[in-house]
Design a protein around this motif. Structure first.
Motif, PDB file in Angstrom:
ATOM      1  N   ARG A  36       0.833  -1.208   0.000  1.00  0.00           N
ATOM      2  CA  ARG A  36       0.000   0.000   0.000  1.00  0.00           C
ATOM      3  C   ARG A  36       0.867   1.257   0.000  1.00  0.00           C
ATOM      4  NH1 ARG A  36      -5.741   0.044   3.091  1.00  0.00           N
ATOM      5  NH2 ARG A  36      -6.491  -2.015   2.528  1.00  0.00           N
ATOM      6  N   LEU A  37       1.981   1.206   0.701  1.00  0.00           N
ATOM      7  CA  LEU A  37       2.873   2.363   0.754  1.00  0.00           C
ATOM      8  C   LEU A  37       3.376   2.729  -0.644  1.00  0.00           C
ATOM      9  CD1 LEU A  37       4.522   4.460   2.327  1.00  0.00           C
ATOM     10  CD2 LEU A  37       6.253   2.691   2.705  1.00  0.00           C
ATOM     11  N   SER A  38       3.660   1.728  -1.451  1.00  0.00           N
ATOM     12  CA  SER A  38       4.196   1.972  -2.793  1.00  0.00           C
ATOM     13  C   SER A  38       3.106   2.165  -3.844  1.00  0.00           C
ATOM     14  CB  SER A  38       5.106   0.812  -3.218  1.00  0.00           C
ATOM     15  OG  SER A  38       4.379  -0.412  -3.247  1.00  0.00           O
ATOM     16  N   SER A  39       1.856   1.869  -3.491  1.00  0.00           N
ATOM     17  CA  SER A  39       0.760   1.976  -4.456  1.00  0.00           C
ATOM     18  C   SER A  39       0.392   3.436  -4.705  1.00  0.00           C
ATOM     19  CB  SER A  39      -0.465   1.224  -3.935  1.00  0.00           C
ATOM     20  OG  SER A  39      -1.600   1.499  -4.744  1.00  0.00           O
ATOM     21  N   THR A  40       0.070   3.754  -5.949  1.00  0.00           N
ATOM     22  CA  THR A  40      -0.374   5.111  -6.299  1.00  0.00           C
ATOM     23  C   THR A  40      -1.824   5.117  -6.773  1.00  0.00           C
ATOM     24  OG1 THR A  40       0.435   4.831  -8.575  1.00  0.00           O
ATOM     25  CG2 THR A  40       1.949   5.821  -6.965  1.00  0.00           C
ATOM     26  N   GLU A  41      -2.528   4.002  -6.600  1.00  0.00           N
ATOM     27  CA  GLU A  41      -3.871   3.873  -7.152  1.00  0.00           C
ATOM     28  C   GLU A  41      -4.930   3.575  -6.092  1.00  0.00           C
ATOM     29  OE1 GLU A  41      -3.657   0.887 -10.144  1.00  0.00           O
ATOM     30  OE2 GLU A  41      -2.394   2.072 -11.482  1.00  0.00           O
ATOM     31  N   HIS A  42      -4.616   3.776  -4.854  1.00  0.00           N
ATOM     32  CA  HIS A  42      -5.546   3.434  -3.776  1.00  0.00           C
ATOM     33  C   HIS A  42      -6.180   4.701  -3.216  1.00  0.00           C
ATOM     34  CE1 HIS A  42      -7.296   1.444  -0.341  1.00  0.00           C
ATOM     35  NE2 HIS A  42      -6.871   0.294  -0.774  1.00  0.00           N
ATOM     36  N   ASP A  43      -7.538   4.710  -3.151  1.00  0.00           N
ATOM     37  CA  ASP A  43      -8.250   5.896  -2.669  1.00  0.00           C
ATOM     38  C   ASP A  43      -8.007   6.184  -1.196  1.00  0.00           C
ATOM     39  OD1 ASP A  43      -9.329   6.297  -5.147  1.00  0.00           O
ATOM     40  OD2 ASP A  43     -11.234   5.310  -4.700  1.00  0.00           O
ATOM     41  N   PHE A  44      -7.723   5.147  -0.422  1.00  0.00           N
ATOM     42  CA  PHE A  44      -7.631   5.323   1.023  1.00  0.00           C
ATOM     43  C   PHE A  44      -6.223   5.045   1.530  1.00  0.00           C
ATOM     44  CE2 PHE A  44     -12.184   4.426   0.282  1.00  0.00           C
ATOM     45  CZ  PHE A  44     -12.674   5.650   0.729  1.00  0.00           C
ATOM     46  N   VAL A  45      -5.246   5.585   0.832  1.00  0.00           N
ATOM     47  CA  VAL A  45      -3.855   5.585   1.269  1.00  0.00           C
ATOM     48  C   VAL A  45      -3.337   7.008   1.136  1.00  0.00           C
ATOM     49  CG1 VAL A  45      -1.500   4.885   0.697  1.00  0.00           C
ATOM     50  CG2 VAL A  45      -3.316   3.187   0.738  1.00  0.00           C
ATOM     51  N   GLU A  46      -2.695   7.497   2.170  1.00  0.00           N
ATOM     52  CA  GLU A  46      -2.119   8.841   2.144  1.00  0.00           C
ATOM     53  C   GLU A  46      -0.731   8.793   2.769  1.00  0.00           C
ATOM     54  OE1 GLU A  46      -1.885  12.267   0.751  1.00  0.00           O
ATOM     55  OE2 GLU A  46      -4.022  11.788   0.920  1.00  0.00           O
ATOM     56  N   ARG A  47       0.191   9.544   2.207  1.00  0.00           N
ATOM     57  CA  ARG A  47       1.554   9.618   2.720  1.00  0.00           C
ATOM     58  C   ARG A  47       1.806  11.038   3.187  1.00  0.00           C
ATOM     59  NH1 ARG A  47       0.743   7.537  -1.877  1.00  0.00           N
ATOM     60  NH2 ARG A  47       1.147   5.347  -2.354  1.00  0.00           N
ATOM     61  N   LYS A  48       2.314  11.186   4.407  1.00  0.00           N
ATOM     62  CA  LYS A  48       2.587  12.508   4.949  1.00  0.00           C
ATOM     63  C   LYS A  48       3.964  12.520   5.612  1.00  0.00           C
ATOM     64  CE  LYS A  48      -1.309  14.437   3.843  1.00  0.00           C
ATOM     65  NZ  LYS A  48      -1.340  15.536   2.838  1.00  0.00           N
ATOM     66  N   PRO A  49       4.745  13.576   5.384  1.00  0.00           N
ATOM     67  CA  PRO A  49       6.054  13.682   6.036  1.00  0.00           C
ATOM     68  C   PRO A  49       5.911  13.956   7.529  1.00  0.00           C
ATOM     69  CG  PRO A  49       5.573  15.667   4.785  1.00  0.00           C
ATOM     70  CD  PRO A  49       4.478  14.698   4.468  1.00  0.00           C
ATOM     71  N   ARG A  50       6.984  13.749   8.242  1.00  0.00           N
ATOM     72  CA  ARG A  50       6.945  13.937   9.701  1.00  0.00           C
ATOM     73  C   ARG A  50       6.731  15.389  10.091  1.00  0.00           C
ATOM     74  NH1 ARG A  50      13.266  12.176  10.093  1.00  0.00           N
ATOM     75  NH2 ARG A  50      14.160  13.998   9.058  1.00  0.00           N
ATOM     76  N   SER A  51       6.932  16.319   9.160  1.00  0.00           N
ATOM     77  CA  SER A  51       6.768  17.748   9.464  1.00  0.00           C
ATOM     78  C   SER A  51       5.358  18.259   9.203  1.00  0.00           C
ATOM     79  CB  SER A  51       7.759  18.566   8.631  1.00  0.00           C
ATOM     80  OG  SER A  51       7.534  18.350   7.239  1.00  0.00           O
ATOM     81  N   ALA A  52       4.526  17.467   8.537  1.00  0.00           N
ATOM     82  CA  ALA A  52       3.194  17.946   8.112  1.00  0.00           C
ATOM     83  C   ALA A  52       2.139  17.656   9.169  1.00  0.00           C
ATOM     84  CB  ALA A  52       2.822  17.334   6.777  1.00  0.00           C
ATOM     85  N   ARG A  53       2.336  18.125  10.378  1.00  0.00           N
ATOM     86  CA  ARG A  53       1.432  17.787  11.476  1.00  0.00           C
ATOM     87  C   ARG A  53       0.003  18.242  11.219  1.00  0.00           C
ATOM     88  NH1 ARG A  53       4.571  18.873  17.132  1.00  0.00           N
ATOM     89  NH2 ARG A  53       2.563  18.071  17.840  1.00  0.00           N
TER      90      ARG A  53
END
Length: 254
Positions: A36-53
């Motif tokens: 899921r981390l590497s997927s770019t086609e999933h509606d319910f996956v989000e990636r956020k950096p540690r600074s984006a609180r």
């Protein structure tokens, strides 16, 4: 899990939290989470950096409000947009505490299950699993009400009443809470939707009204009282002008 205490907010109702966590762990294995981390086609996956609180809370609330009930959405914290991990293992505990502090601002509380994930070499991230919530809607902050001269945080019951008040029928009943109303029972006769009116002579007050049903209190001549509830779809309301009060029609098959 290396040095990270599980951060789990209990589910509401009668859901068994331990069995729910076990089901999540079995369905979302480390391999599945990495995919899921590497997927770019999933509606319910989000990636956020540690600074984006500020983005963590918005994403968690959106997942809880939008994902199908029980469907596990995943917020990865500590990665860039491409899924590249940013976090060393030694700082993982601190990141988990910061995530917990931010997500605790949601109201009502959002259930989450946090999994530390070793992505590559000595680099880690957190997989914050957030199922679609039965307690929706959730908001990115507390709700407040006035109680006398004070402003207080809304309790769960008060919050439910606020949400339910969006329904015009519910709102009208809430305005008549503690007041007497005129009750007419509409009893269906036969199979042709013919109803017979049965006017009640028992003084009856509105007690409360939520999103699903209204509760009433009958005052009988013997001093006894009877509490009863009726689904909102079985109720129609009007106004009893001679008695200057709400007129309530309760529909029943018999």
């Amino acid at each position: 899990m290396p040095g990270v205490s599980p951060d789990v907010v209990p589910l509401g109702g009668n859901v068994n939290r331990e069995s729910f966590d076990m089901n999540l762990s079995e369905s979302l294995t480390e391999k599945t989470l990495l995919l899921r981390l590497s997927s770019t086609e999933h509606d319910f996956v989000e990636r956020k950096p540690r600074s984006a609180r500020s983005d963590w809370l918005q994403t968690a609330v959106a997942f809880a409000n939008s994902a199908p009930i029980g469907w596990p959405a995943v917020l990865f914290v500590g990665v860039d947009d491409d899924g590249k991990p940013q976090q060393g293992q030694e700082k993982l505990e601190d990141l988990a505490k910061r995530v917990a502090g931010v997500l605790d601002q949601a109201y009502p509380a959002i259930y989450r299950h946090v999994v530390p994930l070793n992505v590559e070499d000595e680099l880690w991230c957190l997989a914050v699993i957030i199922p679609g919530s039965e307690q929706r809607p959730h908001f990115a902050g507390q709700s407040y009400v006035r109680v006398g001269p004070e402003t207080l945080s809304a309790s769960s019951d008060q919050f439910d009443q606020l949400v339910a008040s969006r329904n015009s029928k519910t709102r009208e009943f809430q305005q008549w809470a503690g007041k007497e109303v005129s009750i007419t029972r509409m009893l269906r006769r036969g199979s042709d939707n013919h109803y017979v009116e049965q006017v009640s002579n028992v003084p009856t007050d509105v007690v409360s009204c939520g999103p699903l049903y209204a509760t009433f209190l009958e005052h009988h001549g013997s001093g006894s009282r009877k509490l009863f509830s009726v689904p909102l779809e079985k109720i129609q309301i009007s106004f009893d002008h001679p008695n200057k009060r709400l007129a309530v029609f309760l529909y029943a098959d018999r």
